[in-house]
Design a protein around this motif. Structure first.
Motif, PDB file in Angstrom:
ATOM      1  N   PHE A  29       0.664  -0.933  -0.100  1.00 20.54           N
ATOM      2  CA  PHE A  29       0.170   0.241   0.051  1.00 20.54           C
ATOM      3  C   PHE A  29       0.853   1.172   0.037  1.00 20.54           C
ATOM      4  O   PHE A  29       0.631   2.258  -0.805  1.00 20.54           O
ATOM      5  CB  PHE A  29      -0.993   0.079   1.371  1.00 20.54           C
ATOM      6  N   ARG A  30       2.001   1.167   0.795  1.00 20.83           N
ATOM      7  CA  ARG A  30       2.801   2.333   0.927  1.00 20.83           C
ATOM      8  C   ARG A  30       4.240   2.018   1.417  1.00 20.83           C
ATOM      9  O   ARG A  30       4.300   1.149   2.435  1.00 20.83           O
ATOM     10  CB  ARG A  30       2.177   3.412   1.862  1.00 20.83           C
ATOM     11  N   ASN A  32       7.092   3.272   3.729  1.00 23.14           N
ATOM     12  CA  ASN A  32       7.397   4.330   4.647  1.00 23.14           C
ATOM     13  C   ASN A  32       8.859   4.890   4.550  1.00 23.14           C
ATOM     14  O   ASN A  32       8.979   6.090   5.041  1.00 23.14           O
ATOM     15  CB  ASN A  32       6.906   3.820   6.038  1.00 23.14           C
ATOM     16  N   THR A 100       3.708  -0.531   4.566  1.00 26.51           N
ATOM     17  CA  THR A 100       2.412  -1.013   4.893  1.00 26.51           C
ATOM     18  C   THR A 100       1.567  -1.537   3.762  1.00 26.51           C
ATOM     19  O   THR A 100       1.630  -1.248   2.701  1.00 26.51           O
ATOM     20  CB  THR A 100       1.655   0.442   5.099  1.00 26.51           C
ATOM     21  N   THR A 101       1.182  -2.659   4.106  1.00 26.44           N
ATOM     22  CA  THR A 101       0.499  -3.741   3.101  1.00 26.44           C
ATOM     23  C   THR A 101      -0.695  -3.113   2.882  1.00 26.44           C
ATOM     24  O   THR A 101      -1.461  -2.181   3.538  1.00 26.44           O
ATOM     25  CB  THR A 101       0.599  -4.888   3.405  1.00 26.44           C
ATOM     26  N   THR A 102      -1.479  -3.699   2.054  1.00 29.05           N
ATOM     27  CA  THR A 102      -2.944  -3.449   1.576  1.00 29.05           C
ATOM     28  C   THR A 102      -3.876  -3.543   2.633  1.00 29.05           C
ATOM     29  O   THR A 102      -5.005  -3.262   2.771  1.00 29.05           O
ATOM     30  CB  THR A 102      -3.236  -4.040   0.133  1.00 29.05           C
ATOM     31  N   SER A 103      -3.546  -4.443   3.408  1.00 34.43           N
ATOM     32  CA  SER A 103      -4.211  -4.725   4.785  1.00 34.43           C
ATOM     33  C   SER A 103      -3.798  -3.867   5.843  1.00 34.43           C
ATOM     34  O   SER A 103      -4.458  -4.110   7.076  1.00 34.43           O
ATOM     35  CB  SER A 103      -3.944  -6.430   5.338  1.00 34.43           C
ATOM     36  N   ARG A 104      -3.105  -2.826   5.823  1.00 34.29           N
ATOM     37  CA  ARG A 104      -3.003  -1.752   6.486  1.00 34.29           C
ATOM     38  C   ARG A 104      -1.965  -2.275   7.762  1.00 34.29           C
ATOM     39  O   ARG A 104      -1.819  -1.811   8.894  1.00 34.29           O
ATOM     40  CB  ARG A 104      -3.892  -1.334   6.977  1.00 34.29           C
ATOM     41  N   THR A 106       1.895  -2.847   9.028  1.00 33.36           N
ATOM     42  CA  THR A 106       3.131  -2.049   8.644  1.00 33.36           C
ATOM     43  C   THR A 106       4.214  -2.948   9.190  1.00 33.36           C
ATOM     44  O   THR A 106       4.159  -3.734  10.683  1.00 33.36           O
ATOM     45  CB  THR A 106       3.126  -0.825   9.359  1.00 33.36           C
TER      46      THR A 106
END
Length: 120
Positions: A29-30, A32, A100-104, A106
């Motif tokens: 997802f992101r 960091n 941070t994965t798509t399941s939020r 980290t």
């Protein structure tokens, strides 16, 4: 799942250059923070460089002004340009990232490492 794969290591003479790449894939997802570390035989793993959100870059004193960390435009690959290499740069180089994965969730992920050998 997230995977990081390094490439670009090899054997180079002192004073030469190498460029390492780290490609990340998976349910991302992101990013960091993206880092490079290295570990020489008999030594602990040491931090080399970081690329943070907003493009901030930090370097260990031992590589400052010789190494450059960057991120490609696609965003899932980051690079370590290593110039004026010295024999003491010989180590296995690892890329790591706080993702941070798509399941939020980290977590810190690291690759398997790539060998850099600098001959004198």
């Amino acid at each position: 799942q997230v995977q990081l794969v390094e490439s670009g290591g090899g054997l180079v003479q002192a004073g030469g250059s190498l460029r390492l790449s780290c490609a990340a894939s998976g349910s991302i997802f992101r990013f960091n923070l993206m880092d490079w570390y290295r570990q020489a035989p008999g030594n602990q793993r040491e931090w080399v460089a970081s690329f943070g959100t907003g493009g901030t870059r930090e370097y260990a004193d031992s590589v400052k002004d010789r190494f450059t960390i960057s991120r490609d435009n696609a965003g899932n690959t980051w690079l370590l340009q290593m110039n004026t290499l010295k024999p003491e740069d010989t180590a296995v180089y690892y890329c790591c990232a706080q993702i941070t994965t798509t399941s939020r969730a980290t977590a810190i992920y690291c690759g398997q490492g790539t060998q850099v050998t600098v001959s004198s």
